[in-house]
Enzyme design. Structure first.
Site, PDB file in Angstrom:
ATOM      1  N   LYS A  33      57.044 -34.129 -44.772  1.00  0.00           N
ATOM      2  CA  LYS A  33      56.390 -35.453 -44.666  1.00  0.00           C
ATOM      3  C   LYS A  33      57.428 -36.497 -44.268  1.00  0.00           C
ATOM      4  O   LYS A  33      58.625 -36.356 -44.559  1.00  0.00           O
ATOM      5  CB  LYS A  33      55.691 -35.863 -45.955  1.00  0.00           C
ATOM      6  CG  LYS A  33      56.605 -36.203 -47.154  1.00  0.00           C
ATOM      7  CD  LYS A  33      57.057 -37.651 -47.232  1.00  0.00           C
ATOM      8  CE  LYS A  33      58.195 -37.773 -48.233  1.00  0.00           C
ATOM      9  NZ  LYS A  33      59.190 -38.706 -48.105  1.00  0.00           N
ATOM     10  N   ASP A 158      56.018 -36.582 -54.978  1.00  0.00           N
ATOM     11  CA  ASP A 158      55.554 -36.321 -53.612  1.00  0.00           C
ATOM     12  C   ASP A 158      54.596 -35.134 -53.528  1.00  0.00           C
ATOM     13  O   ASP A 158      53.976 -34.906 -52.484  1.00  0.00           O
ATOM     14  CB  ASP A 158      56.755 -36.003 -52.693  1.00  0.00           C
ATOM     15  CG  ASP A 158      57.552 -37.250 -52.334  1.00  0.00           C
ATOM     16  OD1 ASP A 158      57.024 -38.366 -52.492  1.00  0.00           O
ATOM     17  OD2 ASP A 158      58.702 -37.089 -51.886  1.00  0.00           O
TER      18      ASP A 158
HETATM   19  O1  C5P Z   1      59.008 -37.541 -59.167  1.00  0.00           O
HETATM   20  P1  C5P Z   1      60.293 -37.017 -58.632  1.00  0.00           P
HETATM   21  O2  C5P Z   1      60.997 -36.115 -59.616  1.00  0.00           O
HETATM   22  O3  C5P Z   1      60.189 -36.390 -57.311  1.00  0.00           O
HETATM   23  O4  C5P Z   1      61.230 -38.287 -58.434  1.00  0.00           O
HETATM   24  C1  C5P Z   1      62.615 -38.161 -58.237  1.00  0.00           C
HETATM   25  C2  C5P Z   1      63.278 -39.446 -58.639  1.00  0.00           C
HETATM   26  O5  C5P Z   1      62.953 -40.486 -57.718  1.00  0.00           O
HETATM   27  C3  C5P Z   1      62.854 -39.966 -60.005  1.00  0.00           C
HETATM   28  O6  C5P Z   1      63.628 -39.409 -61.014  1.00  0.00           O
HETATM   29  C4  C5P Z   1      63.085 -41.444 -59.860  1.00  0.00           C
HETATM   30  O7  C5P Z   1      64.450 -41.724 -60.060  1.00  0.00           O
HETATM   31  C5  C5P Z   1      62.786 -41.708 -58.392  1.00  0.00           C
HETATM   32  N1  C5P Z   1      61.433 -42.214 -58.163  1.00  0.00           N
HETATM   33  C6  C5P Z   1      61.098 -43.492 -58.563  1.00  0.00           C
HETATM   34  N2  C5P Z   1      59.843 -43.957 -58.348  1.00  0.00           N
HETATM   35  C7  C5P Z   1      58.913 -43.206 -57.722  1.00  0.00           C
HETATM   36  C8  C5P Z   1      59.230 -41.897 -57.299  1.00  0.00           C
HETATM   37  C9  C5P Z   1      60.497 -41.425 -57.535  1.00  0.00           C
HETATM   38  O8  C5P Z   1      61.924 -44.212 -59.132  1.00  0.00           O
HETATM   39  N3  C5P Z   1      57.697 -43.704 -57.514  1.00  0.00           N
END
Ligand code: C5P
Length: 319
Positions: A33, A158
């Site tokens: 993506k 994601d």
């Molecule tokens: O959800 P995921 O583990 O993929 O997100 C990775 C990191 O990206 C999170 O730990 C956070 O630090 C950051 N993030 C965020 N806000 C979001 C998505 C991701 O701060 N909406």
């Protein structure tokens, strides 16, 4: 919703004759993506950021081969850059469904990794989404897309979009999705520089007061619906560039180079460091891609990947 990006065993060009590839019951394409826009509305109490982003799948795809049998869940891949243990998001996806539905039969997951790793392209998330979809089919769980998307949010921000596919406006952490109808099929060059960026570190360093220009998502969506490629390009904007370009000025240079090669606009995807550039004509994109490849071996000619598309292996644009 259509069945997701799947090819049934037998229909696919079975890769088990090729060295290193497993036998499989099901193979699923897992597209990368890009974020055509990415806005941050603020920081939440849970530490995540409130997003408003237009996500779009492209035809740079991993392939996930699933085979029932053996003991437990096992992950392997053709890449040394991704883990084969429980830290792999594909493993986490399988584990989630195994626990929830008390699944017994073993599962082997083989990941043909084509999407650059640590690149802002949701490579791990799309593999996880494909595993959710695949297990749903193999075990005939009959989970609806809504349920799959809900479960996907437990794996990563994601992953819900990767389950939904196509193009969507994502809000919240990324899990509140509104599907967007297909717009223009984009001619793009994608460049992944020879370094990675940490998503948590980029989000951590984000400061609203450092952003010079915020996306105008309604204006982007109006251009999108009108197939107005000039305004689509003009409205592409990602506030995380304010962090990543500061950390790695090389990203700004890549953007500049792509614009000099005729791109309408070039933008970093997600938290970076990948940059994609939009071209009016596919011929211009092809030429620009050849030029960028001289400097960056991970340069790809890519286009939109719409729901139901499959990407022919013979025309694979990887490498
Ligand atoms: O959800 P995921 O583990 O993929 O997100 C990775 C990191 O990206 C999170 O730990 C956070 O630090 C950051 N993030 C965020 N806000 C979001 C998505 C991701 O701060 N909406």
């Amino acid at each position: 919703m259509k069945k997701l990006n799947q090819m049934s065993a037998g229909l696919a060009d079975k890769p088990d004759k090729r060295q290193g590839y497993p036998c499989f019951d099901l193979v699923i394409e897992a597209p990368a993506k890009i974020n055509l826009t990415l806005d941050i509305k603020g920081k939440r109490a849970d530490g995540y950021h409130e997003l408003e982003t237009v996500m779009h799948q492209i035809d740079l795809v991993d392939r996930i081969f699933l085979q029932l049998g053996g003991k437990g869940i096992r992950v392997s891949s053709n890449s040394e850059l991704i883990p084969d243990d429980e830290t792999n998001l594909a493993f986490k996806a399988a584990q989630l469904l195994y626990k929830k539905f008390a699944l017994k039969e073993g599962l082997q997951i083989f990941i043909e990794k084509n999407i650059p790793v640590g690149a802002g392209l949701a490579g791990g998330s799309t593999d996880a989404a494909a595993v959710l979809t695949g297990i749903n089919q193999l075990f005939k769980l009959e989970l609806t897309p809504e349920v799959l998307i809900h479960l996907a949010a437990e794996i990563g921000s994601d992953v819900p979009f990767c389950v939904l596919g196509g193009t969507a406006l994502a809000r919240g952490r990324g899990e509140l999705l509104t599907s967007i109808a297909d717009g223009p099929k984009l001619n793009m060059v994608l460049v992944k520089p020879d370094f990675q960026l940490s998503t948590p570190a980029v989000f951590r360093d984000f400061r609203l007061d450092k952003v010079q220009k915020f996306p105008d998502n309604p204006a982007f969506l109006a251009a999108w619906q009108n197939y107005d490629i000039i305004n689509v390009a003009q409205q592409m904007n990602n506030v995380l560039e304010s962090v990543s370009l500061e950390q790695r000025p090389e990203i700004a240079i890549i953007k500049q180079q792509l614009c000099e090669l005729g791109a309408l606009h070039a933008l970093m995807s997600g938290s970076g460091p990948s940059v994609f550039a939009l071209f009016a004509e596919s011929r211009d994109a092809e030429q620009a891609c050849l030029r960028m490849k001289d400097q960056f071996k991970e340069s790809f000619l890519v286009s939109s990947y719409r729901k139901g598309d499959t990407h022919d292996r013979k025309t694979s644009r990887t490498g």
